[in-house]
Design a protein around this motif. Structure first.
Motif, short mmCIF file in Angstrom:
data_model
loop_
_atom_site.label_atom_id
_atom_site.label_comp_id
_atom_site.label_asym_id
_atom_site.label_seq_id
_atom_site.Cartn_x
_atom_site.Cartn_y
_atom_site.Cartn_z
N VAL A 199 0.85 -1.20 0.00
CA VAL A 199 0.00 0.00 0.00
C VAL A 199 0.88 1.25 0.00
CG1 VAL A 199 -1.81 1.27 1.21
CG2 VAL A 199 -1.79 -1.24 1.28
N LYS A 219 -4.83 9.28 1.58
CA LYS A 219 -5.64 8.19 1.05
C LYS A 219 -4.74 7.06 0.56
CE LYS A 219 -9.39 7.23 -2.22
NZ LYS A 219 -10.26 7.79 -3.30
N ALA A 220 -5.17 5.82 0.85
CA ALA A 220 -4.40 4.65 0.44
C ALA A 220 -4.52 4.41 -1.06
CB ALA A 220 -4.86 3.42 1.21
N THR A 222 -3.68 1.19 -3.66
CA THR A 222 -3.25 -0.20 -3.78
C THR A 222 -3.90 -0.85 -4.99
OG1 THR A 222 -3.28 -2.37 -2.69
CG2 THR A 222 -5.10 -0.88 -2.18
N THR A 228 -9.56 -2.16 0.22
CA THR A 228 -10.13 -0.83 0.44
C THR A 228 -11.65 -0.82 0.34
OG1 THR A 228 -9.77 -0.34 -1.90
CG2 THR A 228 -8.06 0.38 -0.37
N SER A 231 -13.78 0.89 5.80
CA SER A 231 -12.91 1.13 6.95
C SER A 231 -13.29 0.25 8.14
CB SER A 231 -13.00 2.60 7.36
OG SER A 231 -14.33 2.93 7.73
N SER A 235 -8.65 -5.96 8.44
CA SER A 235 -7.62 -5.87 7.40
C SER A 235 -6.25 -6.01 8.03
CB SER A 235 -7.72 -4.54 6.65
OG SER A 235 -6.67 -4.42 5.71
N THR A 239 -5.59 0.80 5.19
CA THR A 239 -5.94 1.47 3.94
C THR A 239 -6.89 2.65 4.18
OG1 THR A 239 -7.70 -0.17 3.55
CG2 THR A 239 -5.58 -0.56 2.49
N PHE A 240 -7.11 2.99 5.44
CA PHE A 240 -7.94 4.15 5.78
C PHE A 240 -7.22 4.95 6.87
CE2 PHE A 240 -10.85 1.11 3.94
CZ PHE A 240 -11.66 1.91 3.12
#
Length: 424
Positions: A199, A219-220, A222, A228, A231, A235, A239-240
């Motif tokens: 990421v 912001k992620a 990937t 994603t 949230s 995970s 990614t958030f």
């Protein structure tokens, strides 16, 4: 162990009867074992600050690391090497009568903060304070954090203050800048090159006139869309992430963005008459989809530049009135403060626990281990039973239907035994 610094500092009590440590040693800190090998300790020691929503490492050099742990452990201002932050502070002092000006760095090992003869470095309950004595001015730079009042409460921000006094016989012109870089990094991946990570993160600058704030939305990015989705999903990676901001508090100051270098800076430029003092404040922190800038500002609005958030810490830290030994009493207060500063709310499990800290959390980036969380909660049974109960609920929520107490959690709510089926 041979400590080349000899005495590194002294303990005392501040005006609020709270313990405070003054670091008087040199940096870089150096010490060797009996065989001559260097000890595995940081060259730039740091003190712990924080509440349930965030953590701040305040270094002797004036550097700080802005840490988030509600989800995955991460640094908001990750520096150039592991376990470091990236912030700067400069002051330019101009004397129109002599047509001379001088610029000083207040942050960094080679800055004024690194000179024990010029700067006094004090670390107390809820604050870090750096006091500089120069030929023409006296400067005080402080970091202040408000404690959490309830299990899911607290604001992920701190206030940096300056008090600048003109001790010369001439009017001076002062130009001050406090800044930090937006560079989010999950601690569990801090030893892996950014371009090799699963990421990456995008930074979008923003200016919010309603809150007098600037910052970067993070912001992620990937290639795996399953990471994603939401949230709220479990995970293994973040990614958030939160987003970074700085707010203006004092009048006649400004906050600016450097989009290219991903930097936010609080600036003040003013004239200072002899024997006069100027006081300046900025707010720095991060916000999430659950905690916005406005709510943070409202929570920290009762800040006092003279006394910080001491009145709030007095409601949190036990007085230990039954203890007759003053040294033990001071130590107990400091330990309680460290536990409160370490305690971290889990956005996924909706509970707060006290992490192991030093290695597992702050270096490996993992919420580990279950037994450490429980052990650290033991003192809370006596002085903060709500926190002890929340820790128990947190561990129970991490326990499987078969009774297995999962050892480690990382990312967002991802718990596993990680190869160790211990007796937790």
């Amino acid at each position: 162990m041979n400590n080349k610094n000899k005495t590194i500092g002294t303990w005392a009590l501040d005006k609020n009867d709270f313990p405070v440590f003054e670091y008087t040693g040199k940096i870089p800190y150096k010490a060797t074992c009996k065989d001559g090998s260097p000890v595995k300790l940081p060259e730039d020691p740091w003190f712990l600050m924080g509440n349930y929503q965030f953590t701040l490492f305040s270094h002797i050099s004036g550097e700080y690391e802005l840490i988030t742990g509600q989800r995955s452990w991460g640094r908001m201002n990750f520096g150039k090497k592991p376990n470091s932050g990236n912030n700067q502070c400069k002051i330019t002092i101009s004397n129109p009568s002599s047509n001379q000006n001088q610029t000083y760095n207040l942050v960094g090992i080679n800055s004024l903060s690194g000179n024990e003869e010029i700067c006094k470095r004090k670390f107390g309950i809820g604050y870090a304070k750096y006091e500089y004595s120069l030929d023409e001015v006296e400067i005080s730079r402080s970091l202040h954090i408000k404690p959490s009042a309830n299990i899911d409460g607290g604001s992920p921000a701190f206030i940096v203050t300056f008090e600048i006094k003109n001790t010369s016989k001439n009017e001076l012109q002062i130009n001050l800048g406090e800044s930090l870089n937006a560079n989010y990094s999950e601690i569990q991946f801090q030893y892996i090159p950014e371009n090799s990570q699963q990421v990456q993160f995008e930074y979008t600058p923003f200016e919010d006139l309603k809150t007098d704030s600037v910052g970067f939305n993070i912001k992620a990015k990937t290639k795996d869309p399953l990471l994603t989705r939401s949230s709220k999903d479990i995970s293994m990676v973040e990614t958030f992430p939160p987003s970074l901001f700085m707010s203006k508090i004092s009048e006649n100051t400004e906050i600016v963005l450097d989009k290219e270098n991903r930097t936010v800076t609080g600036k003040a430029q003013f004239e200072l008459a002899p024997n006069h003092t100027k006081k300046i404040c900025f707010m720095i922190g991060f916000f999430t989809e659950n905690i916005n800038i406005r709510s943070i500002q409202e929570d920290l609005a009762d800040f006092s530049i003279e006394n910080g958030f001491a009145s709030h810490w007095q409601k949190v830290i036990p007085t230990f009135d039954s203890e007759s030994d003053p040294i033990i009493k001071r130590e107990l207060k400091w330990h309680a403060y460290c536990l409160e500063s370490m305690a971290t709310y889990s956005e996924y499990y909706k509970e707060t626990k006290i992490p192991q800290g030093t290695i597992y959390d702050y270096d490996w980036g993992k919420h580990a281990s279950a037994r450490d969380n429980l052990q650290h909660a033991l003192p809370c049974v006596y002085y903060n039973p709500k926190l002890a109960k929340s820790t128990l609920r947190y561990i129970l929520k991490r326990t499987t239907a078969f009774g297995e107490v999962r050892l480690i959690e990382y990312g967002n709510g991802y718990a596993e035994h990680e190869g160790y089926f211990t007796s937790d």
